[in-house]
Design a protein around this motif. Structure first.
Motif, PDB file in Angstrom:
ATOM      1  N   LEU A  45       0.841  -1.192   0.000  1.00 24.06           N
ATOM      2  CA  LEU A  45       0.000   0.000   0.000  1.00 24.06           C
ATOM      3  C   LEU A  45       0.881   1.248   0.000  1.00 24.06           C
ATOM      4  O   LEU A  45       2.018   1.215   0.471  1.00 24.06           O
ATOM      5  N   LYS A  46       0.317   2.335  -0.468  1.00 24.39           N
ATOM      6  CA  LYS A  46       1.030   3.610  -0.441  1.00 24.39           C
ATOM      7  C   LYS A  46       1.038   4.137   0.996  1.00 24.39           C
ATOM      8  O   LYS A  46      -0.014   4.183   1.659  1.00 24.39           O
ATOM      9  N   TRP A  47       2.223   4.518   1.481  1.00 30.98           N
ATOM     10  CA  TRP A  47       2.335   5.099   2.821  1.00 30.98           C
ATOM     11  C   TRP A  47       1.945   6.565   2.736  1.00 30.98           C
ATOM     12  O   TRP A  47       2.751   7.455   2.605  1.00 30.98           O
ATOM     13  N   SER A  48       0.649   6.802   2.751  1.00 28.77           N
ATOM     14  CA  SER A  48       0.073   8.134   2.639  1.00 28.77           C
ATOM     15  C   SER A  48      -1.433   7.957   2.701  1.00 28.77           C
ATOM     16  O   SER A  48      -2.038   7.463   1.761  1.00 28.77           O
ATOM     17  N   PHE A  49      -2.028   8.327   3.807  1.00 30.41           N
ATOM     18  CA  PHE A  49      -3.444   8.073   4.043  1.00 30.41           C
ATOM     19  C   PHE A  49      -4.271   9.312   3.739  1.00 30.41           C
ATOM     20  O   PHE A  49      -3.892  10.430   4.079  1.00 30.41           O
ATOM     21  N   SER A  50      -5.411   9.105   3.107  1.00 32.30           N
ATOM     22  CA  SER A  50      -6.407  10.151   2.914  1.00 32.30           C
ATOM     23  C   SER A  50      -7.765   9.557   3.265  1.00 32.30           C
ATOM     24  O   SER A  50      -8.005   8.384   2.999  1.00 32.30           O
ATOM     25  N   LYS A  75     -12.454   7.584  10.130  1.00 34.11           N
ATOM     26  CA  LYS A  75     -13.662   6.746  10.102  1.00 34.11           C
ATOM     27  C   LYS A  75     -13.613   5.850   8.871  1.00 34.11           C
ATOM     28  O   LYS A  75     -13.093   6.228   7.833  1.00 34.11           O
ATOM     29  N   GLU A  76     -14.159   4.684   9.006  1.00 32.36           N
ATOM     30  CA  GLU A  76     -14.224   3.698   7.916  1.00 32.36           C
ATOM     31  C   GLU A  76     -12.839   3.273   7.432  1.00 32.36           C
ATOM     32  O   GLU A  76     -12.657   2.918   6.272  1.00 32.36           O
ATOM     33  N   SER A  77     -11.862   3.300   8.340  1.00 29.73           N
ATOM     34  CA  SER A  77     -10.542   2.745   8.011  1.00 29.73           C
ATOM     35  C   SER A  77     -10.443   1.357   8.645  1.00 29.73           C
ATOM     36  O   SER A  77     -11.219   1.007   9.530  1.00 29.73           O
ATOM     37  N   PHE A  78      -9.489   0.602   8.172  1.00 29.59           N
ATOM     38  CA  PHE A  78      -9.232  -0.732   8.695  1.00 29.59           C
ATOM     39  C   PHE A  78      -7.877  -0.710   9.388  1.00 29.59           C
ATOM     40  O   PHE A  78      -7.041   0.135   9.112  1.00 29.59           O
ATOM     41  N   ARG A  79      -7.656  -1.682  10.236  1.00 26.55           N
ATOM     42  CA  ARG A  79      -6.365  -1.777  10.923  1.00 26.55           C
ATOM     43  C   ARG A  79      -5.395  -2.619  10.104  1.00 26.55           C
ATOM     44  O   ARG A  79      -5.796  -3.586   9.449  1.00 26.55           O
ATOM     45  N   CYS A  80      -4.132  -2.244  10.172  1.00 25.82           N
ATOM     46  CA  CYS A  80      -3.087  -3.003   9.485  1.00 25.82           C
ATOM     47  C   CYS A  80      -1.824  -2.995  10.331  1.00 25.82           C
ATOM     48  O   CYS A  80      -1.761  -2.332  11.369  1.00 25.82           O
ATOM     49  N   TYR A 110       7.198  -4.373  14.218  1.00 26.89           N
ATOM     50  CA  TYR A 110       5.878  -4.233  13.613  1.00 26.89           C
ATOM     51  C   TYR A 110       5.218  -2.997  14.203  1.00 26.89           C
ATOM     52  O   TYR A 110       5.179  -2.823  15.422  1.00 26.89           O
ATOM     53  N   PHE A 111       4.716  -2.123  13.324  1.00 29.04           N
ATOM     54  CA  PHE A 111       4.034  -0.906  13.751  1.00 29.04           C
ATOM     55  C   PHE A 111       2.535  -1.069  13.546  1.00 29.04           C
ATOM     56  O   PHE A 111       2.100  -1.562  12.505  1.00 29.04           O
ATOM     57  N   ALA A 112       1.756  -0.594  14.505  1.00 30.58           N
ATOM     58  CA  ALA A 112       0.310  -0.535  14.322  1.00 30.58           C
ATOM     59  C   ALA A 112       0.011   0.494  13.238  1.00 30.58           C
ATOM     60  O   ALA A 112       0.658   1.542  13.163  1.00 30.58           O
ATOM     61  N   GLY A 113      -0.965   0.182  12.386  1.00 26.89           N
ATOM     62  CA  GLY A 113      -1.322   1.109  11.320  1.00 26.89           C
ATOM     63  C   GLY A 113      -2.790   1.040  10.985  1.00 26.89           C
ATOM     64  O   GLY A 113      -3.529   0.202  11.511  1.00 26.89           O
ATOM     65  N   ILE A 114      -3.205   1.952  10.124  1.00 21.39           N
ATOM     66  CA  ILE A 114      -4.562   1.927   9.575  1.00 21.39           C
ATOM     67  C   ILE A 114      -4.461   2.120   8.062  1.00 21.39           C
ATOM     68  O   ILE A 114      -3.464   2.642   7.567  1.00 21.39           O
ATOM     69  N   TYR A 115      -5.494   1.690   7.368  1.00 22.05           N
ATOM     70  CA  TYR A 115      -5.526   1.874   5.916  1.00 22.05           C
ATOM     71  C   TYR A 115      -6.970   1.937   5.452  1.00 22.05           C
ATOM     72  O   TYR A 115      -7.902   1.616   6.195  1.00 22.05           O
TER      73      TYR A 115
END
Length: 192
Positions: A45-50, A75-80, A110-115
């Motif tokens: 995935l692209k490391w840049s969230f919108s 809102k409406e993001s998922f965890r990664c 490992y870093f917690a993230g969202i996507y």
């Protein structure tokens, strides 16, 4: 904050996730990065969230854990989960910024993230713990494999202390140059 990191263990990544990635000692925002999605499947995935509703790119690379659930942008993001070998952080003293490499010995981080499916991903951060606070006031939420399911299923305790044996040391300012992708970036500076 986490604005650069390292993923150089391409052999481990190939063996664990069946994905070949070139060694990268200076992963930059807007790069395609390896994450494990909400189903713990590897994904680039692209490391840049919108936000899904954004008409223009927001280019968010970090999200604060303290406001993650309140901000409409997330809102409406998922965890990664971001897969890394370590990350860089800069300690600021007056006008001088000194880079440090933060990692685990002989183990991935490992870093917690969202996507989301419309833009990309970002790293979730919290207040720094222990000695890392002396370098920078924020750090990624660091996970171990036992945390993966609780993070992706939204039951992870964000206030949980990370006890995974973090090491850090000063590195050369060569890492300041975004496209300097060299193993020398992670060598410890022994003499100043």
């Amino acid at each position: 904050m986490c604005g650069r990191y390292v993923l150089s263990s391409s052999e481990i990544v190939k063996k664990k996730y069946n994905i070949f990635l070139k060694k990268n000692y200076n992963v930059l925002p807007s790069s395609n990065v390896l994450v494990l999605d909400q189903n713990l499947k590897p994904k680039l995935l692209k490391w840049s969230f919108s936000p899904y509703w954004a008409k223009r790119s927001f280019n968010i690379i970090n999200a604060r854990s303290e406001t993650l659930e309140q901000k409409i942008s997330f809102k409406e993001s998922f965890r990664c989960i971001f897969v890394a070998d370590g990350y860089y952080e800069w300690h600021k003293s007056g006008n001088i910024k000194t880079p440090f490499y933060i990692h685990r010995k002989q183990s991935q981080l490992y870093f917690a993230g969202i996507y989301n499916n419309s833009s990309g991903c970002c790293i979730v951060t919290k207040k720094s713990e222990n000695d890392i606070f002396n370098i920078h006031p924020r750090q990624p939420i660091l996970l171990v494999e036992d945390d993966f399911i609780s993070w992706t299923k939204y039951n992870y305790d964000i206030k949980k202390k990370c006890n995974i044996g973090i090491n850090y040391y000063e590195v050369s300012k060569m890492v300041n140059y975004p496209y300097n992708n060299s193993s020398k970036n992670i060598l410890e500076v022994l003499i100043r």
